[in-house]
Design a protein around this motif. Structure first.
Motif, PDB file in Angstrom:
ATOM      1  N   GLU A 180      53.694   2.984 -67.884  1.00  0.00           N
ATOM      2  CA  GLU A 180      54.296   3.106 -66.125  1.00  0.00           C
ATOM      3  C   GLU A 180      55.637   3.281 -65.969  1.00  0.00           C
ATOM      4  O   GLU A 180      55.934   4.680 -64.845  1.00  0.00           O
ATOM      5  N   LYS A 189      54.020   7.596 -65.820  1.00  0.00           N
ATOM      6  CA  LYS A 189      54.131   7.262 -64.311  1.00  0.00           C
ATOM      7  C   LYS A 189      55.127   7.890 -63.427  1.00  0.00           C
ATOM      8  O   LYS A 189      55.484   8.715 -62.419  1.00  0.00           O
ATOM      9  N   THR A 190      55.682   6.467 -63.094  1.00  0.00           N
ATOM     10  CA  THR A 190      57.050   6.650 -62.702  1.00  0.00           C
ATOM     11  C   THR A 190      57.837   7.995 -62.792  1.00  0.00           C
ATOM     12  O   THR A 190      58.475   7.772 -61.319  1.00  0.00           O
TER      13      THR A 190
END
Length: 217
Positions: free
Chosen positions: A186, A189-190
């Motif tokens: 995550e 992806k950020t």
């Protein structure tokens, strides 16, 4: 039996046909130029042969080509993306790109555009033409006389294939101090989205490579 003049004309005609024969090219390499600081070497390869056509282009155009080949989506449309959107809005398609001349070391190219009714030739810088060719997914051609005069023959398979545009010194320092392998999926992806928003495409490419590596492992 043909007379001498007709025979000479026939031979000359065949020679012209050979010289002006269209040859399809693919993009096989993109790297820093070894001869011009701040420039890049775009290498086009003969589809059915071993000849290569190196062309020196600017950093902006190199980035525009690399971004599309790597299938990265910028936060806002780049100039070549805008051109594509504009053309498609008026139902104009680029059907092929032709590198048609070489004068004093400068390559000349043209876009073959079609609106469904007629085909129009538009003159363009070769670097821009290639950046548009990868976006319209159209073929790239040149003529035999250009490959004969400016092409090089690659022996063996030791060739530098398409690589990401190298980062600036500041980005190298930032990358060295940042260990992407320690981040969660995550978080990666950020950071990828942040890099795209900032238009830091080289950084985004490295983050994307880490995400791809994890998916394949």
């Amino acid at each position: 039996k043909h007379n001498g003049i007709y025979g000479l004309y026939t031979k000359g005609h065949k020679l012209v046909d050979l010289i002006m024969k269209k040859i399809k090219l693919d993009i096989v390499g993109l790297s820093y130029s070894q001869t011009q600081s701040g420039a890049y070497a775009l290498v086009l390869g003969e589809v059915s042969g071993r000849r290569r056509l190196p062309i020196i282009i600017g950093g902006f155009e190199a980035q525009a080509i690399a971004i599309e080949i790597e299938k990265m989506t910028p936060s806002r449309p780049l100039t070549h993306d805008l051109f594509k959107s504009f053309a498609q809005a008026f139902h104009v398609n680029i059907i092929e790109v032709i590198i048609y001349n070489l004068v004093d070391g400068i390559f000349y190219a043209k876009l073959m555009c079609n609106d469904g009714k007629k085909t129009i030739e538009i003159d363009a810088r070769t670097s821009d033409a290639i950046a548009l060719a990868v976006r319209f997914e159209c073929p790239i051609y040149t003529y035999e006389f250009i490959l004969t005069s400016a092409g090089i023959v690659i022996e063996g398979n030791d060739f530098v294939f398409l690589e990401n545009i190298e980062p600036t010194t500041e980005e190298k320092v930032a990358t060295t101090s940042s260990n992407y392998t320690s981040l969660t999926d995550e978080e990666l992806k950020t950071k990828l989205q942040e890099a795209l928003t900032e238009e830091a495409y080289e950084k985004a490419a490295r983050i994307r490579d880490e995400i791809t590596r994890r998916k394949s492992s």
